[in-house]
Design an enzyme around this catalytic site. Structure first.
Site, mmCIF file in Angstrom:
data_model
loop_
_atom_site.group_PDB
_atom_site.id
_atom_site.type_symbol
_atom_site.label_atom_id
_atom_site.label_comp_id
_atom_site.label_asym_id
_atom_site.label_seq_id
_atom_site.Cartn_x
_atom_site.Cartn_y
_atom_site.Cartn_z
ATOM 1 N N PRO A 193 83.293 38.461 13.584
ATOM 2 C CA PRO A 193 82.744 37.210 13.043
ATOM 3 C C PRO A 193 82.283 37.368 11.591
ATOM 4 C CG PRO A 193 81.189 38.222 14.550
ATOM 5 C CD PRO A 193 82.453 39.021 14.642
ATOM 6 N N ASN A 198 86.598 43.803 6.272
ATOM 7 C CA ASN A 198 86.564 45.228 5.929
ATOM 8 C C ASN A 198 86.780 45.527 4.447
ATOM 9 O OD1 ASN A 198 86.275 45.872 8.664
ATOM 10 N ND2 ASN A 198 88.493 45.962 8.994
ATOM 11 N N ASP A 241 89.953 52.215 19.697
ATOM 12 C CA ASP A 241 91.150 53.062 19.718
ATOM 13 C C ASP A 241 91.418 53.727 18.371
ATOM 14 O OD1 ASP A 241 91.860 50.924 18.172
ATOM 15 O OD2 ASP A 241 93.634 50.352 19.328
ATOM 16 N N HIS A 263 83.627 47.570 14.163
ATOM 17 C CA HIS A 263 84.858 46.942 13.671
ATOM 18 C C HIS A 263 86.108 47.557 14.293
ATOM 19 C CE1 HIS A 263 83.179 44.779 9.874
ATOM 20 N NE2 HIS A 263 82.363 44.671 10.901
#
Ligand code: HEM
Ligand SMILES: *[C@@H]1O[C@H](CO)[C@@H](O)[C@H](O)[C@H]1NC(C)=O
Ligand SMILES: *[C@@H]1O[C@H](CO)[C@@H](O)[C@H](O)[C@H]1NC(C)=O
Ligand SMILES: *[C@@H]1O[C@H](CO)[C@@H](O)[C@H](O)[C@H]1NC(C)=O
Ligand SMILES: *[C@@H]1O[C@H](CO)[C@@H](O)[C@H](O)[C@H]1NC(C)=O
Length: 331
Positions: free
Chosen positions: A174, A104, A84, A76
Site C-alpha cells: 500500500p 521500492n 521468497d 516488501h
C-alpha cells in the site's frame, strides 16, 4: 457394557475413515507454511542463527537505521508473491526485478547487509540456507538489536527463480497516501487481519521516510498537529521534485528504538505518513492504537504474532524454488 464384535468393528472402521479423511485434508489443505519450522537447519547449518546475528549486529552498531531498512525489506518481499527473496534479485536484461517498483524505487535499502550475511553463511554451510530465510532471521535480529521483542523464527523457505515488477507495482504494497479501508484491504489480501496491520505498522517506531512520501500529508493533511506539520515542512519543500529525498524520522521521539512511541505520536496527531495517522482518526482502529500506546507488552506480543504470520505467507518449500548462491541472482 461390552460392545458386540460387529458394533466394535464398525465403530473402528468409521473411526478409521474419519482419521483418513482428516489426514487427507491435512495433506491437501493450503497450509502454506506446513514445512516451516524453528529447527529446519539444526542438522544442516546449526550455527546459522549466530552467524546472521553477528553480521546484523555490526551493521546496526554502525548505523541503527539499517535495522529498520532490513525489516522493511522483509515486508516488501513477503507482500509480493510471498516471502521468497524475490525483492533481492537485481534487474538483468531478461528479468525486470522489484527494486524499481513505486514502493521500492530510491527507497529500499540494506541489500549489502543481506549480501554480507549470505557470503558468511555460504562459507559456513554452502548451498543450504535460502536468502528468504536470511532476510526473515535478519529482520527479527534487527528488531531485537533495536530494543524490541525476541521471537523464534520459523525457517525452511526457498528462493524464487523469478521476480515480478508488475505485481510489486500493482498496489499490493500500500502507498503512504492510503486511507484506512485500503490498508485493511491490502493486508487482508495477504491473510493478515486489521489487528495484524495496526501492530505491524508499529514498525514505524524505527527508521526514516523521504519527503516524497509525506509531502501531501504535511501540507494538505487535515488530521495532523499544526506545529508538527510546520516543523516537517521546513525540510520538505512543497514543490514536488524538490527535496524529494530529504529524510525525516518516522517516530519523532525514539526512531532508533523499537518501542510503542509510534502509537503515542498518533494520539497527538503526529504521525508522519497519512497511512500512519489514519490508524487513529476516528475510525475502527482507534481503540487498538490507544491500547498499544498504553501497553508496550500487548504491542510487542501482537507485533510478534503478526510478524510470524507475515513470514508464513506463501513460502516456497520442498523442491520448489532454489537455494540461491548469491541473493541478487538466480543460480
Ligand atoms: C501499513 C502500511 C504501510 C505503509 C503505507 C508503509 C509505508 C512506508 C513508507 C512510505 C516508508 C518510507 C519510505 C521512503 O520514504 O523511502 C516506510 C518506511 C518504513 N516502513 Fe513502512 N509502511 C507500511 C507498513 C510497514 C510494515 C508492515 C513494516 C514492517 C513490519 C514497515 C516497516 C517500515 C520501516 C522499518 C521503515 C523505515 C525504513 C528505513 O528507514 O529505511 N512498514 N513505510
Ligand atoms: C526509479 O528512479 C529513477 C531515479 O529517480 C528513475 O530514473 C526511474 O525512472 C525510476 N524507475 C521507475 C520504474 O519508476
Ligand atoms: C506478475 O504479476 C502480475 C500482476 O499481479 C500477474 O498478472 C502475473 O501473472 C505475474 N507474472 C508472473 C510471471 O508470475
Ligand atoms: C480509499 O482508497 C481507495 C483506494 O485508493 C479508494 O478507492 C476509496 O475511494 C477510498 N475511500 C475513501 C472512503 O476515501
Ligand atoms: C495539496 O492540495 C492542493 C489543492 O487540492 C493541490 O493543488 C496540491 O498539489 C496538494 N499538494 C501539496 C503538496 O500542496
Amino acid at each position: 457394557m461390552p460392545l458386540s464384535p460387529l458394533r466394535s468393528s464398525s465403530f473402528s472402521s468409521l473411526a478409521n475413515i474419519v482419521a483418513l479423511a482428516v489426514f487427507l485434508l491435512l495433506l491437501t489443505a493450503p497450509t502454506s507454511s506446513a514445512q516451516l519450522s524453528n529447527n529446519f537447519y539444526s542438522k544442516t547449518c546449526p550455527n546459522v542463527f549466530n552467524t546472521v546475528k553477528a553480521v546484523v549486529k555490526s551493521a546496526v552498531a554502525k548505523e541503527p537505521r539499517i535495522g529498520a531498512s532490513i525489516l522493511r525489506l522483509f515486508f516488501h518481499d513477503c507482500f509480493v508473491d510471498g516471502c521468497d527473496g524475490s525483492l533481492l534479485l537485481d534487474d538483468t536484461p531478461s528479468l525486470l526485478g522489484e527494486k524499481t517498483a513505486a514502493a521500492n524505487n530510491n527507497s529500499v535499502r540494506g541489500f549489502e547487509v543481506i549480501d554480507g550475511i549470505k557470503s558468511r553463511v555460504e562459507k559456513l554451510c554452502p548451498g543450504v540456507v535460502s536468502c528468504a530465510d536470511i532476510l526473515t532471521i535478519a529482520s527479527r535480529d534487527s528488531v531485537v538489536l533495536l530494543g524490541g521483542p525476541f521471537w523464534k523464527v520459523k525457517v525452511g523457505r526457498r528462493d524464487s527463480r523469478t521476480a515480478n515488477f508488475s505485481a510489486a507495482n500493482s498496489g499490493v504494497i500500500p502507498p503512504p497516501t492510503s486511507n484506512l479501508t485500503n490498508l485493511i484491504k491490502t493486508f487482508e489480501a495477504q491473510g493478515l487481519s486489521a489487528k495484524d496491520m495496526v501492530a505491524l505498522s508499529g514498525a514505524h517506531t524505527i527508521g526514516k521516510a523521504r519527503c516524497a512520501s509525506f509531502r501531501d500529508h504535511i501540507y494538505n493533511g487535515s488530521n495532523i498537529e499544526r506545529r508538527f506539520a510546520l516543523a516537517r515542512q521546513r525540510k520538505c519543500p512543497r514543490t514536488s521534485g524538490t527535496g524529494d529525498n530529504n529524510l525525516a524520522v518516522l517516530d519523532l521521539r525514539t526512531s532508533k528504538h523499537f518501542d510503542n512511541n509510534y502509537f503515542k505520536n498518533l494520539l497527538k496527531k503526529k504521525g508522519l505518513l497519512n497511512s500512519d495517522q489514519v490508524l487513529f482518526n476516528g475510525g475502527s482502529t482507534d481503540s487498538l492504537v490507544r491500547t498499544y500506546s498504553q501497553n508496550n507488552k500487548v504491542f510487542d506480543s501482537d507485533f510478534v504474532t503478526a510478524m510470524i504470520k507475515m513470514g508464513d505467507n506463501k513460502p516456497l518449500t520442498g523442491s520448489r524454488g532454489e537455494i540461491r548462491k548469491n541473493c541478487r541472482r538466480v543460480n
